[in-house]
Design a protein around this motif. Structure first.
Motif: not given
Length: 169
Positions: A94-100
């Motif tokens: 999830h952290a790899t696919l959704h960054q901010s």
């Protein structure tokens, strides 16, 4: 005492509890021969999955030839370990696919988001910017390999959200 229907229901819902195979409604533990040496390993399978979620070494029995049999306590420990491993893997994905990244804009802080869609045939990502209120300021499709970091986010904001290198039509 149980009637025949109750006993049938219990038998239908029974899970394997064998020396090399234990199951519950979510997990199956299988003791397998370790391909790398003469030892044994235990593979944890989540219900419905063909690939093991976790494989680890397993203890030899007293005869130093066969594996130690699975038991309830070992199974509970294996389920906890495999569940934690899967949870961490899902969090990492999830952290790899959704960054901010949050950077400074002319009118305040801007959060730049990168949402990757890992499609097998046509992977891509959406780069977007939101103001402090969560309103979308800009959105553009980019290559799935786009690198989001503080510098690329700030450059995109400073350029007035012009299509960055790696943007797709």
């Amino acid at each position: 005492m149980t009637d025949d229907n109750t006993q049938d229901a219990i038998d239908d819902n029974a899970f394997a509890q064998e020396p090399r195979l234990w199951q519950n409604e979510t997990w199956t533990a299988k003791v397998i021969k370790n391909d790398d040496d003469d030892g044994w390993a235990v593979a944890m399978f989540k219900d419905g999955e063909s690939e093991a979620a976790l494989i680890g070494p397993w203890t030899m029995g007293r005869d130093k030839k066969n594996p130690k049999p699975l038991d309830g306590n070992a199974f509970i420990t294996l389920v906890k370990t495999a569940s934690e491993f899967v949870r961490r893997s899902e969090q990492q994905l999830h952290a790899t696919l959704h960054q901010s990244v949050t950077v400074n804009g002319r009118d305040g802080r801007i959060t730049v988001l990168l949402d990757i869609v890992p499609d097998d045939d046509n992977p891509y990502a959406t780069l977007s910017a939101q103001d402090e209120g969560g309103d979308t300021l800009a959105e553009v499709r980019v290559d799935a390999g786009y690198k989001l970091n503080r510098n690329t986010a700030q450059a995109w904001v400073d350029a007035g959200f012009a299509k960055p290198k790696g943007a797709r039509d």
